[in-house]
Design a protein around this motif. Structure first.
Motif, PDB file in Angstrom:
ATOM      1  N   LEU A   1     -49.732-102.393 -35.846  1.00 33.94           N
ATOM      2  CA  LEU A   1     -48.482-101.842 -36.360  1.00 33.94           C
ATOM      3  C   LEU A   1     -48.105-102.577 -37.638  1.00 33.94           C
ATOM      4  N   GLY A   2     -48.074-101.845 -38.750  1.00 31.32           N
ATOM      5  CA  GLY A   2     -47.618-102.410 -40.004  1.00 31.32           C
ATOM      6  C   GLY A   2     -46.107-102.271 -40.113  1.00 31.32           C
ATOM      7  N   VAL A   3     -45.435-103.355 -40.479  1.00 36.02           N
ATOM      8  CA  VAL A   3     -43.967-103.388 -40.553  1.00 36.02           C
ATOM      9  C   VAL A   3     -43.570-103.578 -42.011  1.00 36.02           C
ATOM     10  N   ARG A   4     -42.884-102.593 -42.556  1.00 34.73           N
ATOM     11  CA  ARG A   4     -42.509-102.674 -43.961  1.00 34.73           C
ATOM     12  C   ARG A   4     -41.263-103.541 -44.139  1.00 34.73           C
ATOM     13  N   GLU A   5     -41.314-104.441 -45.106  1.00 33.61           N
ATOM     14  CA  GLU A   5     -40.147-105.238 -45.479  1.00 33.61           C
ATOM     15  C   GLU A   5     -39.423-104.558 -46.641  1.00 33.61           C
ATOM     16  N   PRO A   6     -38.081-104.656 -46.723  1.00 33.71           N
ATOM     17  CA  PRO A   6     -37.247-105.213 -45.649  1.00 33.71           C
ATOM     18  C   PRO A   6     -36.887-104.143 -44.624  1.00 33.71           C
ATOM     19  N   LEU A   7     -37.031-104.477 -43.352  1.00 34.00           N
ATOM     20  CA  LEU A   7     -36.627-103.582 -42.264  1.00 34.00           C
ATOM     21  C   LEU A   7     -35.434-104.219 -41.575  1.00 34.00           C
ATOM     22  N   ASP A   8     -34.373-103.451 -41.365  1.00 33.55           N
ATOM     23  CA  ASP A   8     -33.150-104.048 -40.845  1.00 33.55           C
ATOM     24  C   ASP A   8     -33.358-104.592 -39.445  1.00 33.55           C
ATOM     25  N   THR A   9     -32.582-105.604 -39.133  1.00 40.40           N
ATOM     26  CA  THR A   9     -32.754-106.334 -37.874  1.00 40.40           C
ATOM     27  C   THR A   9     -32.649-105.435 -36.654  1.00 40.40           C
ATOM     28  N   GLU A  10     -31.685-104.551 -36.649  1.00 43.65           N
ATOM     29  CA  GLU A  10     -31.490-103.667 -35.487  1.00 43.65           C
ATOM     30  C   GLU A  10     -32.730-102.825 -35.213  1.00 43.65           C
ATOM     31  N   ARG A  11     -33.352-102.325 -36.279  1.00 39.33           N
ATOM     32  CA  ARG A  11     -34.564-101.524 -36.115  1.00 39.33           C
ATOM     33  C   ARG A  11     -35.706-102.385 -35.589  1.00 39.33           C
ATOM     34  N   CYS A  12     -35.786-103.626 -36.077  1.00 41.43           N
ATOM     35  CA  CYS A  12     -36.837-104.531 -35.594  1.00 41.43           C
ATOM     36  C   CYS A  12     -36.697-104.786 -34.099  1.00 41.43           C
ATOM     37  N   ILE A  13     -35.475-105.071 -33.676  1.00 47.58           N
ATOM     38  CA  ILE A  13     -35.229-105.378 -32.268  1.00 47.58           C
ATOM     39  C   ILE A  13     -35.576-104.176 -31.394  1.00 47.58           C
ATOM     40  N   LYS A  14     -35.130-103.005 -31.807  1.00 47.57           N
ATOM     41  CA  LYS A  14     -35.414-101.791 -31.032  1.00 47.57           C
ATOM     42  C   LYS A  14     -36.915-101.533 -30.949  1.00 47.57           C
ATOM     43  N   SER A  15     -37.626-101.730 -32.041  1.00 47.43           N
ATOM     44  CA  SER A  15     -39.075-101.510 -32.041  1.00 47.43           C
ATOM     45  C   SER A  15     -39.761-102.469 -31.088  1.00 47.43           C
ATOM     46  N   GLY A  16     -39.299-103.724 -31.070  1.00 45.59           N
ATOM     47  CA  GLY A  16     -39.870-104.686 -30.136  1.00 45.59           C
ATOM     48  C   GLY A  16     -39.643-104.280 -28.692  1.00 45.59           C
ATOM     49  N   ARG A  17     -38.443-103.823 -28.388  1.00 49.66           N
ATOM     50  CA  ARG A  17     -38.159-103.361 -27.022  1.00 49.66           C
ATOM     51  C   ARG A  17     -39.073-102.204 -26.634  1.00 49.66           C
ATOM     52  N   ASP A  18     -39.251-101.271 -27.558  1.00 50.81           N
ATOM     53  CA  ASP A  18     -40.093-100.102 -27.270  1.00 50.81           C
ATOM     54  C   ASP A  18     -41.534-100.517 -27.003  1.00 50.81           C
ATOM     55  N   ILE A  19     -42.045-101.455 -27.791  1.00 53.88           N
ATOM     56  CA  ILE A  19     -43.423-101.921 -27.605  1.00 53.88           C
ATOM     57  C   ILE A  19     -43.585-102.573 -26.232  1.00 53.88           C
ATOM     58  N   ALA A  20     -42.631-103.423 -25.860  1.00 47.71           N
ATOM     59  CA  ALA A  20     -42.730-104.139 -24.590  1.00 47.71           C
ATOM     60  C   ALA A  20     -42.664-103.193 -23.399  1.00 47.71           C
ATOM     61  N   ALA A  21     -42.033-102.040 -23.577  1.00 49.21           N
ATOM     62  CA  ALA A  21     -41.862-101.098 -22.467  1.00 49.21           C
ATOM     63  C   ALA A  21     -43.057-100.171 -22.272  1.00 49.21           C
ATOM     64  N   ARG A  22     -44.035-100.229 -23.164  1.00 52.86           N
ATOM     65  CA  ARG A  22     -45.137 -99.255 -23.104  1.00 52.86           C
ATOM     66  C   ARG A  22     -46.120 -99.516 -21.970  1.00 52.86           C
ATOM     67  N   ASP A  23     -46.323-100.778 -21.638  1.00 49.48           N
ATOM     68  CA  ASP A  23     -47.310-101.133 -20.617  1.00 49.48           C
ATOM     69  C   ASP A  23     -46.730-102.203 -19.701  1.00 49.48           C
ATOM     70  N   GLU A  24     -47.353-102.357 -18.555  1.00 49.92           N
ATOM     71  CA  GLU A  24     -46.874-103.353 -17.594  1.00 49.92           C
ATOM     72  C   GLU A  24     -47.069-104.765 -18.120  1.00 49.92           C
ATOM     73  N   ARG A  25     -48.175-104.985 -18.851  1.00 50.85           N
ATOM     74  CA  ARG A  25     -48.457-106.320 -19.389  1.00 50.85           C
ATOM     75  C   ARG A  25     -48.854-106.164 -20.860  1.00 50.85           C
ATOM     76  N   VAL A  26     -47.947-106.523 -21.748  1.00 45.47           N
ATOM     77  CA  VAL A  26     -48.164-106.399 -23.189  1.00 45.47           C
ATOM     78  C   VAL A  26     -48.250-107.796 -23.806  1.00 45.47           C
ATOM     79  N   ALA A  27     -49.203-107.979 -24.697  1.00 42.04           N
ATOM     80  CA  ALA A  27     -49.279-109.196 -25.507  1.00 42.04           C
ATOM     81  C   ALA A  27     -49.065-108.816 -26.958  1.00 42.04           C
TER      82      ALA A  27
END
Length: 244
Positions: free
Chosen positions: A124-150
């Motif tokens: 996943l390429g993350v373009r700067e500058p990306l606002d903090t709220e969007r970053c946090i939401k994207s992280g939550r979405d990634i963590a929710a995709r699988d039972e065990r995410v690294a």
């Protein structure tokens, strides 16, 4: 759910073939990155998501396993793929897959260097500058995709630590980097979320958005942090840390 994370810098010079004399001053950083990837593998993830700063047209640009990266723009005939295979010349560029941004190409080299085989990989390429709220939401979405995410989180700290640094000397840079290092060492998601995006941009800290994405992914977990490496050999802050 996020079960582990590794934070690594992404200068192209981390790849020895690109550095005159293999940049021995980065040997400790390379070793720390390999150790960090070992922590990820030991967590037995169902999926590894590699995130890194990018300059693409989209705020968040996905890259599939097997996506192609190249360092030919740096004068070296070295190509990599995001699949954990060893890096080397001669990889043909798959015409149907997008080309990795430099940060993810460095990650692909790191993964190939340890012959990653612990799980499927997604970029996943993350373009700067990306606002903090969007970053946090994207992280939550990634963590929710699988039972065990690294997560493998690529990104440099400030580029303003010395007079010869890419961004020249800025007296605020050392304190900014020290706060990031402390937050990573303590797995402090609150501190990462609180990073000043405007200041990070002024200090050319390309990892800010990716670190905040990590903070979002780690919400509700009880991961413990460890700082494996901290230095600024070229006036740019490089950090290696693990959360497990």
């Amino acid at each position: 759910m996020l079960v582990s994370a590794a934070v690594c810098p992404c200068p192209p010079l981390l790849v020895p073939a690109l550095a005159a004399g293999a940049a021995p001053e980065l040997d400790a950083a390379r070793d720390a990155c390999a150790d960090a990837l070992g922590v990820l593998a030991a967590s037995r993830p169902d999926r590894l998501v590699v995130v890194g700063p990018a300059a693409g047209p989209q705020d968040l640009e996905p890259y599939p396993q097997g996506a192609h990266g190249t360092f030919r723009g740096y004068g070296v005939a070295l190509d990599v793929t995001l699949d954990g295979t060893p890096a080397g010349p001669g990889h043909g560029e798959p015409p149907t897959l997008p080309t990795l941004p430099t940060s993810l190409a460095v990650a692909a080299w790191l993964l190939g260097n340890v012959a990653w085989s612990a799980s499927p990989i997604q970029g996943l390429g993350v373009r700067e500058p990306l606002d903090t709220e969007r970053c946090i939401k994207s992280g939550r979405d990634i963590a929710a995709r699988d039972e065990r995410v690294a997560l493998l989180v690529m990104g440099d700290a400030s580029a303003c630590r010395t007079l010869k640094a890419p961004g020249y000397l800025d007296d605020r840079a050392a304190a900014f980097d020290a706060e990031v290092a402390r937050a990573l060492a303590d797995a402090d998601t609150t501190a990462l979320t609180a990073l000043d995006a405007k200041l990070a941009t002024e200090l050319q800290a390309a990892g800010r958005a990716c670190w905040q994405l990590l903070a979002g992914a780690a919400e509700g977990t009880s991961l413990h942090g460890a700082l494996l490496y901290e230095a600024a050999p070229y006036g740019v802050g490089y950090l290696v840390a693990t959360w497990s």
